[in-house]
Design a protein around this motif. Structure first.
Motif, PDB file in Angstrom:
ATOM      1  N   TYR A 131      60.113-110.160  48.832  1.00  0.00           N
ATOM      2  CA  TYR A 131      58.836-110.987  48.245  1.00  0.00           C
ATOM      3  C   TYR A 131      57.640-109.823  48.686  1.00  0.00           C
ATOM      4  CZ  TYR A 131      60.963-115.398  47.701  1.00  0.00           C
ATOM      5  OH  TYR A 131      61.746-116.557  46.980  1.00  0.00           O
ATOM      6  N   THR A 132      56.680-109.958  47.842  1.00  0.00           N
ATOM      7  CA  THR A 132      55.574-109.523  48.251  1.00  0.00           C
ATOM      8  C   THR A 132      54.089-110.541  48.391  1.00  0.00           C
ATOM      9  OG1 THR A 132      54.714-108.924  45.969  1.00  0.00           O
ATOM     10  CG2 THR A 132      56.002-107.552  46.970  1.00  0.00           C
ATOM     11  N   LYS A 133      53.253-110.042  49.129  1.00  0.00           N
ATOM     12  CA  LYS A 133      51.967-110.946  49.090  1.00  0.00           C
ATOM     13  C   LYS A 133      50.631-110.003  48.827  1.00  0.00           C
ATOM     14  CE  LYS A 133      49.132-114.043  51.917  1.00  0.00           C
ATOM     15  NZ  LYS A 133      49.053-114.422  53.262  1.00  0.00           N
ATOM     16  N   ASN A 134      50.089-110.084  47.852  1.00  0.00           N
ATOM     17  CA  ASN A 134      48.970-109.366  47.370  1.00  0.00           C
ATOM     18  C   ASN A 134      49.302-107.964  47.414  1.00  0.00           C
ATOM     19  OD1 ASN A 134      47.397-111.943  47.354  1.00  0.00           O
ATOM     20  ND2 ASN A 134      47.250-111.737  49.606  1.00  0.00           N
ATOM     21  N   GLY A 135      50.473-107.680  46.745  1.00  0.00           N
ATOM     22  CA  GLY A 135      50.849-106.334  46.523  1.00  0.00           C
ATOM     23  C   GLY A 135      51.599-105.471  47.677  1.00  0.00           C
ATOM     24  N   ILE A 136      51.600-106.404  48.814  1.00  0.00           N
ATOM     25  CA  ILE A 136      52.335-105.642  50.073  1.00  0.00           C
ATOM     26  C   ILE A 136      54.089-106.279  50.058  1.00  0.00           C
ATOM     27  CG2 ILE A 136      52.222-105.647  52.583  1.00  0.00           C
ATOM     28  CD1 ILE A 136      49.107-105.666  52.377  1.00  0.00           C
ATOM     29  N   ASN A 137      54.687-105.298  50.426  1.00  0.00           N
ATOM     30  CA  ASN A 137      56.067-105.788  50.337  1.00  0.00           C
ATOM     31  C   ASN A 137      56.315-106.452  51.684  1.00  0.00           C
ATOM     32  OD1 ASN A 137      59.067-105.971  50.783  1.00  0.00           O
ATOM     33  ND2 ASN A 137      59.241-103.954  49.552  1.00  0.00           N
ATOM     34  N   LEU A 138      56.990-107.578  51.829  1.00  0.00           N
ATOM     35  CA  LEU A 138      57.338-108.345  53.122  1.00  0.00           C
ATOM     36  C   LEU A 138      58.803-108.210  53.603  1.00  0.00           C
ATOM     37  CD1 LEU A 138      55.534-111.793  52.029  1.00  0.00           C
ATOM     38  CD2 LEU A 138      54.337-109.855  53.351  1.00  0.00           C
ATOM     39  N   GLY A 139      59.413-107.171  52.738  1.00  0.00           N
ATOM     40  CA  GLY A 139      60.935-106.964  53.265  1.00  0.00           C
ATOM     41  C   GLY A 139      61.853-107.919  52.488  1.00  0.00           C
ATOM     42  N   ILE A 140      63.041-107.599  52.777  1.00  0.00           N
ATOM     43  CA  ILE A 140      64.194-108.383  52.337  1.00  0.00           C
ATOM     44  C   ILE A 140      64.175-109.849  53.026  1.00  0.00           C
ATOM     45  CG2 ILE A 140      66.828-108.809  52.006  1.00  0.00           C
ATOM     46  CD1 ILE A 140      66.745-105.629  51.721  1.00  0.00           C
ATOM     47  N   ALA A 141      64.239-111.022  51.891  1.00  0.00           N
ATOM     48  CA  ALA A 141      64.219-112.262  52.498  1.00  0.00           C
ATOM     49  C   ALA A 141      65.599-112.988  52.370  1.00  0.00           C
ATOM     50  CB  ALA A 141      63.267-113.148  51.780  1.00  0.00           C
ATOM     51  N   PHE A 142      66.237-112.518  51.268  1.00  0.00           N
ATOM     52  CA  PHE A 142      67.875-113.159  51.029  1.00  0.00           C
ATOM     53  C   PHE A 142      68.670-112.080  50.644  1.00  0.00           C
ATOM     54  CE2 PHE A 142      64.478-116.457  49.553  1.00  0.00           C
ATOM     55  CZ  PHE A 142      64.728-117.142  50.604  1.00  0.00           C
ATOM     56  N   ARG A 143      70.029-112.196  50.950  1.00  0.00           N
ATOM     57  CA  ARG A 143      71.251-111.274  50.615  1.00  0.00           C
ATOM     58  C   ARG A 143      72.121-112.252  49.840  1.00  0.00           C
ATOM     59  NH1 ARG A 143      70.116-106.695  53.222  1.00  0.00           N
ATOM     60  NH2 ARG A 143      68.982-106.813  55.041  1.00  0.00           N
ATOM     61  N   ASN A 144      72.950-111.282  49.185  1.00  0.00           N
ATOM     62  CA  ASN A 144      74.211-112.037  48.712  1.00  0.00           C
ATOM     63  C   ASN A 144      73.814-113.015  47.563  1.00  0.00           C
ATOM     64  OD1 ASN A 144      75.871-110.495  50.356  1.00  0.00           O
ATOM     65  ND2 ASN A 144      75.593-112.036  51.927  1.00  0.00           N
ATOM     66  N   LEU A 145      72.875-112.771  46.678  1.00  0.00           N
ATOM     67  CA  LEU A 145      72.795-113.525  45.405  1.00  0.00           C
ATOM     68  C   LEU A 145      73.416-113.117  44.410  1.00  0.00           C
ATOM     69  CD1 LEU A 145      70.047-114.152  47.091  1.00  0.00           C
ATOM     70  CD2 LEU A 145      68.892-114.865  45.124  1.00  0.00           C
ATOM     71  N   LYS A 146      74.012-114.188  43.675  1.00  0.00           N
ATOM     72  CA  LYS A 146      74.849-113.861  42.571  1.00  0.00           C
ATOM     73  C   LYS A 146      74.803-114.723  41.565  1.00  0.00           C
ATOM     74  CE  LYS A 146      78.279-111.445  45.255  1.00  0.00           C
ATOM     75  NZ  LYS A 146      79.375-111.349  46.364  1.00  0.00           N
ATOM     76  N   GLY A 147      75.303-114.511  40.289  1.00  0.00           N
ATOM     77  CA  GLY A 147      75.366-115.380  39.356  1.00  0.00           C
ATOM     78  C   GLY A 147      74.093-115.596  38.440  1.00  0.00           C
ATOM     79  N   THR A 148      74.064-116.711  37.598  1.00  0.00           N
ATOM     80  CA  THR A 148      73.099-116.782  36.408  1.00  0.00           C
ATOM     81  C   THR A 148      71.704-117.602  37.276  1.00  0.00           C
ATOM     82  OG1 THR A 148      74.731-116.973  34.748  1.00  0.00           O
ATOM     83  CG2 THR A 148      72.723-117.597  34.131  1.00  0.00           C
ATOM     84  N   LEU A 149      70.695-116.763  37.324  1.00  0.00           N
ATOM     85  CA  LEU A 149      69.589-117.346  37.914  1.00  0.00           C
ATOM     86  C   LEU A 149      68.273-117.263  37.063  1.00  0.00           C
ATOM     87  CD1 LEU A 149      70.113-115.229  41.526  1.00  0.00           C
ATOM     88  CD2 LEU A 149      71.050-117.794  40.975  1.00  0.00           C
TER      89      LEU A 149
END
Length: 182
Positions: A131-149
């Motif tokens: 995620y980003t907030k006002n253009g600043i990267n907040l880093g990885i929030a979630f891992r292992n996402l797959k499928g139709t999203l």
């Protein structure tokens, strides 16, 4: 394959209204309890050939209690629940800054409010979300996402309103523009 261009007017909770552009969503409920939630999916899933997909959400009005969740969901996700609260959904929440996946809090980021722009990037190369907030990267929030999203937003805040940018205008997070999105 159809590209995402707006919210799906036929795939939303009754607690939400969408303006004529299909981009701005307003919460119409009281937001007094967990049953007063409204969520909406994008008009198409993220294309399977996509290696990196990014969108941004402007917080027009945080509403009475700032309960806004921004993230992704599967087609089966119940749109009367908050993004991240149930299986098949992942969300970053404005009231407390929590990153929530399938009802479990994984990380804490900053809260967000009126005037903030929250970006959400799904990287299918390594199956992560940042995620980003006002253009600043907040880093990885979630891992292992797959499928139709689908991009998804949930609101439970009286008077709350957001507007999405699926790429029709310049993103606040400039680094994403150096890479192809689809």
């Amino acid at each position: 394959m159809d590209l995402l261009t707006a919210w799906n007017l036929d795939d939303k909770s009754t607690y939400l209204s969408v303006d004529s552009s299909g981009l701005r969503v307003s919460y119409e409920g009281l937001g007094e309890n967990d049953e007063d939630v409204g969520a909406i999916r994008a008009n198409h899933p993220i294309p399977p050939y996509c290696k990196l997909f990014y969108f941004e959400v402007d917080i027009i009005d945080e509403g009475k209690n700032k309960i806004i969740g921004i993230g992704f969901c599967e087609k089966e996700f119940d749109l009367n629940r908050m993004t991240g609260w149930e299986d098949g959904s992942w969300g970053y929440h404005g009231d407390n800054g929590n990153f929530i996946c399938s009802g479990n809090c994984h990380h804490h980021g900053p809260s967000f409010s009126n005037g903030d722009t929250i970006g959400c990037c799904l990287n299918f190369t390594n199956n992560t979300v940042f995620y980003t907030k006002n253009g600043i990267n907040l880093g990885i929030a979630f891992r292992n996402l797959k499928g139709t999203l689908y991009p998804c937003v949930g609101l439970r805040s009286q008077g709350g309103s957001i507007e999405v940018n699926f790429g029709s205008r310049k993103f606040k997070f400039a680094d994403i523009e150096a890479k192809p999105i689809i």
